[in-house]
Structures are given as structure tokens and as C-alpha cells.
Motif scaffolding. Structure first.
Motif, PDB file in Angstrom:
ATOM      1  N   SER A 103      62.718 -35.401   1.284  1.00 51.78           N
ATOM      2  CA  SER A 103      63.126 -36.725   1.891  1.00 51.78           C
ATOM      3  C   SER A 103      62.846 -38.102   2.411  1.00 51.78           C
ATOM      4  N   ILE A 104      61.997 -38.240   2.634  1.00 46.92           N
ATOM      5  CA  ILE A 104      61.531 -39.519   2.975  1.00 46.92           C
ATOM      6  C   ILE A 104      61.036 -40.279   1.788  1.00 46.92           C
ATOM      7  N   GLY A 165      55.472 -43.710   6.837  1.00 47.92           N
ATOM      8  CA  GLY A 165      55.930 -43.448   6.401  1.00 47.92           C
ATOM      9  C   GLY A 165      56.422 -41.448   6.342  1.00 47.92           C
ATOM     10  N   LEU A 167      56.205 -37.997   8.176  1.00 41.21           N
ATOM     11  CA  LEU A 167      57.190 -37.354   9.159  1.00 41.21           C
ATOM     12  C   LEU A 167      56.006 -37.898  10.649  1.00 41.21           C
ATOM     13  N   VAL A 170      57.361 -41.651  11.866  1.00 38.43           N
ATOM     14  CA  VAL A 170      58.846 -41.724  11.277  1.00 38.43           C
ATOM     15  C   VAL A 170      59.577 -40.485  12.939  1.00 38.43           C
ATOM     16  N   SER A 253      59.924 -30.820  10.174  1.00 32.67           N
ATOM     17  CA  SER A 253      59.544 -30.475   8.700  1.00 32.67           C
ATOM     18  C   SER A 253      60.886 -29.592   7.942  1.00 32.67           C
ATOM     19  N   TRP A 314      66.402 -39.238   8.529  1.00 35.60           N
ATOM     20  CA  TRP A 314      65.417 -40.095   8.247  1.00 35.60           C
ATOM     21  C   TRP A 314      66.193 -41.520   8.032  1.00 35.60           C
ATOM     22  N   VAL A 318      64.014 -44.815   9.476  1.00 32.80           N
ATOM     23  CA  VAL A 318      63.491 -46.193   8.088  1.00 32.80           C
ATOM     24  C   VAL A 318      64.081 -47.254   8.511  1.00 32.80           C
TER      25      VAL A 318
END
Length: 326
Positions: A103-104, A165, A167, A170, A253, A314, A318
Motif C-alpha cells: 500500500s505504502i 516511507g 510503517l 509513517v 500492517s 496512508w 504521505v
């Protein structure tokens, strides 16, 4: 090498791709599976993703009579292993077992050698809560203590993360935004290195996956401040969730299975059905709970909808903080 460029104006394009991705392939000519299945884990052996993947794979093998071969393809924040599956034959015998980096990564990297449409989601196996942790000797006893101290002396408290970037960065940035605090980021090459400095009182705060944080907290080496997931954990019953203090916080996660685009629908359906039985099995669920993991399961469509929401969550962090990886 083929690349896809994601501008800051199209952070949610990846989510849209996941929502629309479909195998769109004809049915299998023979019963599936008819030979060994290869599963790529884009992280190292012995980690949470690797361990749970092998446990899942063993049960798939027992149910089908075909072996499941797990291959660790490590590097570049999971990009190397993910690309390997994106370009593999879409025959049902090449799968990806990965987590939140799916996802990220497209949000923090301007160029990637794959795109959302290269994959078909199969099933989400579990959720992986993270834990905000400090040294057992720290003066910080609660999440409120952390916030109060950070507000009293902005930028004086250090937080460890293991990659821009990731988890670990973030989720902490998300907390800083919601709590209105500023912490000093300290990059590490691995979670274990950050934890080592935390235990040695060379770092103020970090977050770690529940699978590794819980044993250290129970052993008295670390103190848990809060859980990033939506509910408290059996292994840390007295530790609150971040959302109890900051409603709407989500920072967990997850682990799930993907296949290359074009994988036959029958194979996807079979894998999902077999995996749902595994996740619903009492012994498997108990094993996940004991490790601080939360069982997921569900349909292919359930996983698609989850991914869209995950990316959207996310993407805001970001974009608002200009987080970008090289």
C-alpha cells in the motif's frame, strides 16, 4: 526496466487500480493445483511475514497434496520480490505474500517497476498491530506522558524508524500530526537495531510489530505505551490503543496473498476458499492471537475494499507530510 510514475496529484491512483484489478482469465484446463506452488516473500527469513506464510503454506500443501515452496526475495523495501511476481507467469503457481508495503510503496516512491494492475488480490490473512514502545527505564509511562513531554520540549525526544516511507516512520508521523507534537527522527537499518538502542536508553521511542514487541515487553525489557490497531491485544491486555486517545488513528500492517494479473479465476477462487478455511480454523486463529496478530480472511472483494481504504489512509499522511523515498 518498466516503471510507473506516481505524481503527488495521483496518490490514490494505486488504490483505484487495486479496486479494478481482475484476473480476467479463462478457467483452468486441469484441476488446480496440479503441481507445486511458488510463493515469494519479499522480506527475510524468520520475520513475521515469513513465519506466517510458511504456516499458511504448510496447510495449503496438506489440503491440496501439492508442495508450497516459499522463496525469500529480499531488498529495496520489498520492491525486488514484488517485481519478481509481477513479471512471473500468471498460471496460479506464482504468488506473492506481502504486507503494508504494498500500500505504502507506490505513495512514497516516484518510480516502481510494477503497478497495482499487475496484481490480483487473493486474501488477507491477518492484521499486524504495531506497538509504541519505550525503554523499561524510561520516564515516559503512558502515551499521554509522551505527548506532554514532546509538547513541553518540541523536537527534544527522538523516535527510531527503519526507513523513509516504512510503517515505522509513517505511523509515528500520523501520531505527531494528530497529537500536534514534533519528535526527532533517527533512521535505523532494522527494527532490531532501533530496539537495541531503545533498551540501552539511547533512543526515546519507537514502534515495533506486535510479534516482536510483546515478548520484549513481557520480559521487562521494554514498556508498551499504546497499540496501533483497532483493539487491545491479548498479550498486552492493559495497554490501550492509540485510537482510544486519538479517534480515527489507524496504523497497523497486514499480511495477504496476491497473484499476477491474468491468473485464472478458478485458481484465485480455489486459493481464497482454501485460505478462508485455514484462517477460520481454531488452531490457526489461536496461533495468530498468541503472536499478537489478528485473523482476517474474507472474500477477494473484501480484500480489494480493504486495500482501497488502506491506501487512502496512508496517502493522506504521505501527502500532508511530503514523505518521499529515494
Amino acid at each position: 526496466m518498466r516503471h510507473t510514475h506516481l505524481s503527488r496529484r495521483s496518490l490514490l491512483a494505486y488504490a483505484a487500480g487495486l479496486a479494478c484489478a481482475s484476473s480476467a482469465a479463462p478457467a483452468l484446463a486441469a484441476k488446480y493445483p496440479a503441481k507445486p506452488i511458488r510463493v515469494v516473500v519479499p522480506f527475510g527469513a524468520g520475520g513475521s511475514l515469513d513465519v506466517i506464510c510458511r504456516l499458511w503454506g504448510d496447510r495449503i500443501a496438506k489440503a491440496t497434496g501439492q508442495s508450497v515452496v516459499v522463496e525469500n526475495r529480499v531488498g529495496a523495501s520489498s520492491i525486488i520480490g514484488t517485481q519478481a511476481v509481477a513479471t512471473a507467469p500468471a498460471d496460479g503457481y506464482n504468488l506473492l505474500y506481502t504486507g503494508v508495503a504494498m500500500s505504502i510503496n507506490p505513495l512514497v516512491y516516484d518510480k516502481l517497476p510494477y503497478k497495482a494492475e499487475d496484481f490480483v488480490p487473493v486474501i488477507r490473512i491477518c492484521s499486524v498491530p504495531f506497538v509504541f514502545i519505550v525503554s523499561a527505564n524510561s520516564k515516559i509511562k503512558t502515551l499521554k506522558d509522551l505527548v506532554d513531554m514532546a509538547k513541553a520540549k518540541p523536537g527534544s525526544l527522538s523516535f527510531g524508524h527503519y526507513g523513509v516511507g516504512q510503517l515505522s516512520q509513517v505511523a509515528l508521523v500520523m501520531l505527531m500530526n494528530m497529537a500536534g507534537i514534533s519528535l526527532l527522527p533517527v533512521p535505523y537499518k532494522s527494527a532490531s537495531a532501533a530496539v537495541t538502542d531503545l533498551i540501552g536508553d539511547r533512543l526515546d521511542v519507537a514502534i515495533d510489530a506486535s510479534t516482536t514487541a510483546i515478548p520484549s515487553v513481557q520480559a521487562g525489557r521494554l514498556r508498551a505505551l499504546a497499540i496501533t490497531g483497532p483493539q487491545r491485544l491479548e498479550g498486552l491486555p492493559g495497554v490501550p490503543t492509540v485510537s482510544e486517545s486519538y479517534p480515527g488513528f489507524t496504523g497497523s500492517s497486514w499480511q495477504g496473498v496476491f497473484a499476477p494479473r491474468g491468473t485464472p479465476d478458478d485458481a484465485i477462487a480455489t486459493l481464497n476458499a482454501l485460505s478462508r478455511k485455514i484462517v477460520e480454523a481454531p488452531d490457526f486463529r489461536a496461533m495468530l492471537h498468541e503472536s499478537g496478530l489478528l485473523p482476517a480472511g474474507g472474500t477477494v472483494d473484501d480484500f480489494r475494499k480493504f486495500l482501497v481504504a488502506d491506501v487512502r489512509s496512508w496517502a493522506k499522511v504521505v501527502k500532508d507530510n511530503g514523505i518521499k523515498a529515494d
